[in-house]
Design a protein around this motif. Structure first.
Motif, short mmCIF file in Angstrom:
data_model
loop_
_atom_site.label_atom_id
_atom_site.label_comp_id
_atom_site.label_asym_id
_atom_site.label_seq_id
_atom_site.Cartn_x
_atom_site.Cartn_y
_atom_site.Cartn_z
N PHE A 257 12.57 -31.57 -4.33
CA PHE A 257 13.56 -30.75 -3.63
C PHE A 257 13.12 -30.52 -2.20
O PHE A 257 11.94 -30.31 -1.91
N SER A 258 14.07 -30.54 -1.29
CA SER A 258 13.81 -30.21 0.09
C SER A 258 14.97 -29.37 0.61
O SER A 258 16.14 -29.73 0.43
N GLY A 259 14.68 -28.24 1.21
CA GLY A 259 15.75 -27.38 1.72
C GLY A 259 15.22 -26.01 2.07
O GLY A 259 14.10 -25.63 1.69
N ASN A 260 16.01 -25.25 2.79
CA ASN A 260 15.64 -23.90 3.24
C ASN A 260 16.21 -22.87 2.26
O ASN A 260 17.43 -22.75 2.11
N LEU A 261 15.34 -22.14 1.59
CA LEU A 261 15.77 -21.14 0.61
C LEU A 261 15.44 -19.71 1.03
O LEU A 261 15.63 -18.78 0.26
#
Length: 294
Positions: free
Chosen positions: A250-254
Motif C-alpha cells: 500500500f502507498s498513500g497518505n492516511l
C-alpha cells in the motif's frame, strides 16, 4: 411523549466480548416483540473507577461505539460519564434512567450485574424495582470457552501477555485499534518501511510490547500489515507507547483518517537494536514472516 418501549442492554461492555454479546442478544431479539433494542453503558474510563486505576480499559470510546453500532444498535446507544451517576441509589437509577429516560419495557444484563451507589444493588434488586417501575428483567448466563469464563479481566490478562489469539477467541472477533493516524518522527520512511502511527487513549490498556501480524482496513479493502506496539527503544529519547503499522503493498497518505487495524498473531517482543540498520534487517525478516502466514 415517547410511547415505544425499549429492550435495554445494561453493562460497561469493555471489549464487547462474547459474554457481553449474550446480553446484547437478549435485547436484540425483543425487536420481534415490538420493542426497540437499546444499550445503556458508561464511557470506557469507568473501568478506571471500577478497578481503582489498576486496569486499563480495552477499547476507546470510538472503538466501543463502532462495535455496538455494527452489532445492531445504531442510533440507540446511551453512554454516560460514571461521575454523573455514581452517586445515584439503585432505585433512583431504575426510576430516572431506566423507566423515565429510556422507557424500558425489558432490561437485560449479566447475572452478576451491580448498580447503584457503591455497587450496592444486584439483579434481584433490579427485578424488584422493575415491578415497581414497569419493566421486566432478563439475565444472560456466563459464557465459557474451553472451560474459561469469558470476562474482560481474562481478556486484559491475555492482551498484556501477548496472547492475542486467545484474546480474539474470547472477544468473538480480532482485537483492533480504530483511531486517527497521527504524525510521528518518520523514522520508518528513512529505512524504507513507512508506518502509520496511532496513539492509545489515556488510561487505555496497551498490548504487550512487540511486533504483531495485523490486518489493516482502508476504504473497505484488507491489507496485510505488521504492527509494532511500544516505545521504539532503538531510537534515542523517551516516548509514550503507540502503534506503528507498516501496510504491505500500500502507498498513500492516511494522516488524519480513522483507520482500523486488527491484530492476528504475536510475532516477537519489542527489541532494542544496536543500530538502525540492524532494525531494518529485522523488520525485513518480520515482513517475510507475515507474508508466509497468508
Amino acid at each position: 411523549m415517547e410511547t415505544k418501549k425499549r429492550a435495554v442492554a445494561l453493562g460497561l461492555f469493555d471489549g464487547v466480548h462474547l459474554g457481553h454479546r449474550a446480553v446484547l442478544d437478549l435485547a436484540l431479539v425483543q425487536k420481534e416483540n415490538g420493542l426497540q433494542p437499546a444499550v445503556f453503558t458508561f464511557n470506557p474510563t469507568a473501568v478506571l473507577h471500577k478497578t481503582s486505576g489498576k486496569d486499563g480499559y480495552i477499547y476507546s470510546h470510538i472503538n466501543k461505539y463502532d462495535i455496538l453500532e455494527n452489532f445492531g444498535f445504531l442510533g440507540n446507544i446511551y453512554s454516560a460519564d460514571f461521575e454523573e451517576l455514581c452517586g445515584m441509589s439503585g432505585e433512583e437509577f431504575a426510576e430516572n434512567v431506566l423507566a423515565k429516560k429510556l422507557n424500558a419495557g425489558i432490561v437485560c444484563c449479566g447475572n452478576d450485574f451491580r448498580f447503584g451507589k457503591n455497587s450496592s444493588c444486584g439483579v434481584e434488586d433490579l427485578r424488584n424495582f422493575g415491578k415497581k417501575y414497569g419493566f421486566e428483567v432478563q439475565t444472560a448466563e456466563p459464557v465459557k470457552i474451553n472451560n474459561i469464563t469469558v470476562s474482560s479481566g481474562e481478556i486484559r490478562r491475555c492482551l498484556v501477555n501477548g496472547e492475542i489469539e486467545k484474546a480474539n477467541t474470547l472477544l468473538g472477533e480480532p482485537y483492533n485499534i480504530y483511531t486517527t493516524v497521527v504524525h510521528g518522527n518518520e523514522i520508518g520512511r528513512t529505512i524504507n518501511f513507512p508506518t502509520i502511527n496511532q496513539n492509545y487513549s489515556k488510561g487505555q490498556l496497551v498490548l504487550k510490547y512487540g511486533v504483531y501480524f495485523t490486518t489493516t482496513y482502508i476504504n473497505n479493502k484488507k491489507y496485510r500489515s505488521i504492527t509494532n506496539i511500544g516505545v521504539k527503544p532503538t531510537i534515542a529519547g523517551k516516548r509514550t507507547p503507540l502503534a506503528e503499522t507498516h501496510i504491505l503493498d500500500f502507498s498513500g497518505n492516511l494522516y488524519g483518517k480513522n483507520i482500523e487495524v486488527e491484530f492476528n498473531k504475536f510475532i516477537r517482543p519489542e527489541m532494542k537494536f544496536s543500530s538502525v540498520e540492524e532494525l531494518r534487517e529485522q523488520i525485513s525478516r518480520d515482513i517475510a514472516e507475515v507474508r508466509s502466514f497468508m
